[in-house]
Design an enzyme around this catalytic site. Structure first.
Site, PDB file in Angstrom:
ATOM      1  N   CYS A  34     -64.352  45.128  22.900  1.00 36.51           N
ATOM      2  CA  CYS A  34     -65.589  44.412  22.584  1.00 36.51           C
ATOM      3  C   CYS A  34     -66.638  44.609  23.684  1.00 36.51           C
ATOM      4  O   CYS A  34     -67.802  44.275  23.496  1.00 36.51           O
ATOM      5  CB  CYS A  34     -65.323  42.932  22.372  1.00 36.51           C
ATOM      6  SG  CYS A  34     -64.694  42.106  23.834  1.00 36.51           S
ATOM      7  N   ASP A  36     -66.737  43.035  26.557  1.00 34.39           N
ATOM      8  CA  ASP A  36     -67.006  41.830  27.342  1.00 34.39           C
ATOM      9  C   ASP A  36     -66.329  41.906  28.713  1.00 34.39           C
ATOM     10  O   ASP A  36     -65.256  42.480  28.850  1.00 34.39           O
ATOM     11  CB  ASP A  36     -66.535  40.591  26.583  1.00 34.39           C
ATOM     12  CG  ASP A  36     -67.373  40.359  25.340  1.00 34.39           C
ATOM     13  OD1 ASP A  36     -68.391  41.046  25.191  1.00 34.39           O
ATOM     14  OD2 ASP A  36     -67.019  39.501  24.525  1.00 34.39           O
ATOM     15  N   CYS A  59     -68.920  36.940  24.684  1.00 29.70           N
ATOM     16  CA  CYS A  59     -69.182  36.119  23.505  1.00 29.70           C
ATOM     17  C   CYS A  59     -69.084  34.632  23.863  1.00 29.70           C
ATOM     18  O   CYS A  59     -68.662  34.269  24.964  1.00 29.70           O
ATOM     19  CB  CYS A  59     -68.178  36.467  22.417  1.00 29.70           C
ATOM     20  SG  CYS A  59     -66.512  35.935  22.829  1.00 29.70           S
ATOM     21  N   CYS A 103     -60.145  36.365  23.245  1.00 35.24           N
ATOM     22  CA  CYS A 103     -61.172  36.162  24.280  1.00 35.24           C
ATOM     23  C   CYS A 103     -60.608  35.318  25.420  1.00 35.24           C
ATOM     24  O   CYS A 103     -60.987  35.507  26.579  1.00 35.24           O
ATOM     25  CB  CYS A 103     -62.401  35.488  23.692  1.00 35.24           C
ATOM     26  SG  CYS A 103     -62.948  36.220  22.137  1.00 35.24           S
TER      27      CYS A 103
HETATM   28 FE1  FES Z   1     -64.990  39.999  23.534  1.00 30.61          FE
HETATM   29 FE2  FES Z   1     -64.855  37.484  22.856  1.00 30.61          FE
HETATM   30  S1  FES Z   1     -65.430  39.148  21.606  1.00 30.61           S
HETATM   31  S2  FES Z   1     -64.253  38.374  24.695  1.00 30.61           S
END
Ligand code: FES
Length: 145
Positions: A34, A36, A59, A103
């Protein structure tokens, strides 16, 4: 998908957001899937976490779990902090939607990475602490279609 009030609260008013200069330990982990990224800074005095800050580019669930994870480790010893799992973070947030549970792994792993950094600097071992991964995506179960 709906978030609990607790998640919304920690997302809207994150606790312990920021950074610590010259921290006792710092850890950064990401999820390549993702994109992140989460960084946790720890100030440790006599093996007790006296201060903790986080920076998260991610997110809503990643921000909320960072915030809750910092609250859970603050004031704990490094030996207690290592036992705080992503499950405990999720429970403290009154749950996360199933697609967002991954996450919370970032929070657990970022804490571990910061503890690992501290342990390395002080040549100590923290029982139960393994060398953290910089990318938790490798740990996630592959979804099969
Ligand atoms: Fe990547 Fe939540 S979508 S940590």
């Amino acid at each position: 998908m709906s978030y609990s009030e607790m998640v919304m609260d920690h997302f809207s008013n994150p606790r312990n957001m920021g950074e610590i200069s010259n921290p006792s330990g710092v850890g950064t982990v990401g999820n390549a899937q993702c994109g992140d990224i989460m960084r946790i800074y720890l100030e440790i005095d006599d093996d007790i976490i006296t201060d903790v800050k986080f920076k998260t580019f991610g997110c809503a669930a990643a921000v909320a779990t960072s915030s809750m994870a910092t609250e859970l480790v603050k004031g704990k010893s490094i030996y207690e902090a290592v036992k705080i799992t992503n499950k405990a973070v999720c429970e403290a947030l009154d749950g996360l939607p199933p697609v967002k549970v991954h996450c919370s792994l970032l929070a657990e792993e970022a804490i571990h990475a910061a503890l690992w950094d501290y342990a390395q600097k002080h040549s100590i071992e923290i029982a139960g602490l393994k060398q953290p991964k910089s990318d938790i995506h490798e740990d996630e179960e592959e979804e099969k279609y």
